[in-house]
Design a protein around this motif. Sequence first.
Motif, PDB file in Angstrom:
ATOM      1  N   GLU A  37       0.811  -1.210   0.000  1.00  0.00           N
ATOM      2  CA  GLU A  37       0.000   0.000   0.000  1.00  0.00           C
ATOM      3  C   GLU A  37       0.848   1.265   0.000  1.00  0.00           C
ATOM      4  OE1 GLU A  37      -3.330   0.080  -0.435  1.00  0.00           O
ATOM      5  OE2 GLU A  37      -3.156  -2.081  -0.663  1.00  0.00           O
ATOM      6  N   SER A  38       2.053   1.196  -0.486  1.00  0.00           N
ATOM      7  CA  SER A  38       2.889   2.384  -0.527  1.00  0.00           C
ATOM      8  C   SER A  38       2.378   3.335  -1.602  1.00  0.00           C
ATOM      9  CB  SER A  38       4.341   2.006  -0.819  1.00  0.00           C
ATOM     10  OG  SER A  38       4.471   1.589  -2.171  1.00  0.00           O
ATOM     11  N   HIS A  39       2.745   4.582  -1.465  1.00  0.00           N
ATOM     12  CA  HIS A  39       2.342   5.561  -2.472  1.00  0.00           C
ATOM     13  C   HIS A  39       2.898   5.195  -3.842  1.00  0.00           C
ATOM     14  CE1 HIS A  39       0.233   8.435  -0.006  1.00  0.00           C
ATOM     15  NE2 HIS A  39       1.180   8.338   0.910  1.00  0.00           N
ATOM     16  N   LEU A  42       0.824   2.274  -5.198  1.00  0.00           N
ATOM     17  CA  LEU A  42      -0.499   2.732  -5.614  1.00  0.00           C
ATOM     18  C   LEU A  42      -0.415   3.558  -6.901  1.00  0.00           C
ATOM     19  CD1 LEU A  42      -1.993   3.603  -2.128  1.00  0.00           C
ATOM     20  CD2 LEU A  42      -2.681   1.723  -3.636  1.00  0.00           C
ATOM     21  N   ALA A  43       0.591   4.393  -7.018  1.00  0.00           N
ATOM     22  CA  ALA A  43       0.770   5.171  -8.241  1.00  0.00           C
ATOM     23  C   ALA A  43       0.977   4.248  -9.433  1.00  0.00           C
ATOM     24  CB  ALA A  43       1.955   6.126  -8.096  1.00  0.00           C
ATOM     25  N   SER A  68      -1.585  11.979  -7.979  1.00  0.00           N
ATOM     26  CA  SER A  68      -1.770  12.381  -6.577  1.00  0.00           C
ATOM     27  C   SER A  68      -0.798  11.644  -5.664  1.00  0.00           C
ATOM     28  CB  SER A  68      -3.204  12.110  -6.124  1.00  0.00           C
ATOM     29  OG  SER A  68      -4.100  12.941  -6.812  1.00  0.00           O
ATOM     30  N   HIS A  69      -0.661  10.341  -5.888  1.00  0.00           N
ATOM     31  CA  HIS A  69       0.286   9.565  -5.069  1.00  0.00           C
ATOM     32  C   HIS A  69       1.723   9.996  -5.339  1.00  0.00           C
ATOM     33  CE1 HIS A  69      -2.486   6.852  -3.122  1.00  0.00           C
ATOM     34  NE2 HIS A  69      -3.111   6.659  -4.287  1.00  0.00           N
TER      35      HIS A  69
END
Length: 114
Positions: A37-39, A42-43, A68-69
Amino acid sequence: MIATKMPPSSDNCHIRLGGLFTGLVVTIWAGNAYATESHMALALQHAQTAAKTNDTKVLVNHADAAKSHLNVVDEHLKAGNSSLDAAIEHAKQGHAELAKKSAEAAVEHLQAAQ
């Protein structure tokens, strides 16, 4: 010509502190590189979804989510870099406690970037 040299312990201190900060960054990065679930993860997921769709609305939504991430990552990386610069400068001036606090702030930003 008279050459002056800093005491060896001071030179070694700067080398050790530089190695410490580098090791700290590598450890944080390696320890959390696989967080689901790291940015960054997710990106990447959103960018992959955008790249696979033929629906322009879905593409826009996922591309925006990916950006956004990445913006979160970028801001924390900039702040982490600034904190490490401050840590190095404090350490060079012999301010160990301030250097440590700046390094700790860098750790927080690097963790938040993920």
